[in-house]
Design an enzyme around this catalytic site. Structure first.
Site, PDB file in Angstrom:
ATOM      1  CB  ILE A  69     -12.275  11.084  -4.900  1.00 41.11           C
ATOM      2  CG1 ILE A  69     -12.838  10.365  -6.120  1.00 41.11           C
ATOM      3  CG2 ILE A  69     -13.254  12.024  -4.321  1.00 41.11           C
ATOM      4  CD1 ILE A  69     -14.045   9.497  -5.818  1.00 41.11           C
ATOM      5  N   PRO A  70      -8.571  11.123  -5.135  1.00 42.79           N
ATOM      6  CG  PRO A  70      -6.655  12.311  -4.543  1.00 42.79           C
ATOM      7  CD  PRO A  70      -8.088  12.465  -4.895  1.00 42.79           C
ATOM      8  CG  HIS A  71      -9.948   6.040  -4.407  1.00 40.58           C
ATOM      9  ND1 HIS A  71     -10.302   6.880  -5.447  1.00 40.58           N
ATOM     10  CD2 HIS A  71     -10.186   4.790  -4.849  1.00 40.58           C
ATOM     11  CE1 HIS A  71     -10.746   6.158  -6.457  1.00 40.58           C
ATOM     12  NE2 HIS A  71     -10.679   4.881  -6.132  1.00 40.58           N
ATOM     13  CB  ALA A  72      -4.563   4.020  -2.593  1.00 40.77           C
TER      14      ALA A  72
END
Length: 163
Positions: A69-72
């Site tokens: 879950i790449p998140h930013a």
């Protein structure tokens, strides 16, 4: 509290779904995510990629079992955006179980959004993707419509169980 969960659960439905994406590695996967979100929402793809990559440098967003879950946080959006990507071939993602990743749910949240909402969204994603049947359904979805249906059904099961 149930209303907050329902509101946040609606953010889980991806605005974009990409299947069979040919990527070389984790960096390239995040570049593709940045380019797609940027194109779809009129945002700067490089800024999205850099925000995602900074987060990956802090700690991998690979959760294990082939999922990340790449998140930013980014500027220019009013509500969270999600994009689901299934890669053509699983890629190394520095996941704790050391298994390669083929399913990514990228989450972009407003830079000035509520931190609790962001954390609750991540918790709901982890809960949804801990459902083996859901992951299998996503893995075998023949097209974006079938993947979107899998998300709708998985989210409905999860929210029904929490009420």
């Amino acid at each position: 509290m149930a209303n907050d969960t329902m509101r946040i659960a609606t953010w889980l439905q991806p605005q974009e779904i990409l299947l069979g994406v040919d990527v070389r590695d984790r960096t390239h996967a995040l570049e593709v995510v940045g380019a797609e979100i940027g194109r779809e929402h009129g945002l700067e793809p490089g800024a999205i990629f850099r925000a995602l990559w900074r987060r990956e440098q802090a700690a991998s967003t690979g959760l294990g079992e082939g999922f990340a879950i790449p998140h930013a946080r980014i500027v220019g959006i009013a509500r969270p955006l999600t994009l689901f990507m299934r890669t053509k071939v699983a890629i190394a993602f520095d996941a704790p179980d050391r298994k390669p990743v083929s399913q990514l749910l990228a989450i972009m949240v407003p830079v000035d959004g509520a931190k609790d909402d962001h954390l609750q969204l991540l918790a709901l994603v982890a809960q949804l993707f801990s459902d083996r049947a859901f992951r299998k359904q996503l893995d075998s979805a023949p097209d974006a419509a079938a993947a979107a249906d899998a998300f709708r059904a998985g989210i409905a099961r999860m929210t029904a169980a929490s009420t």
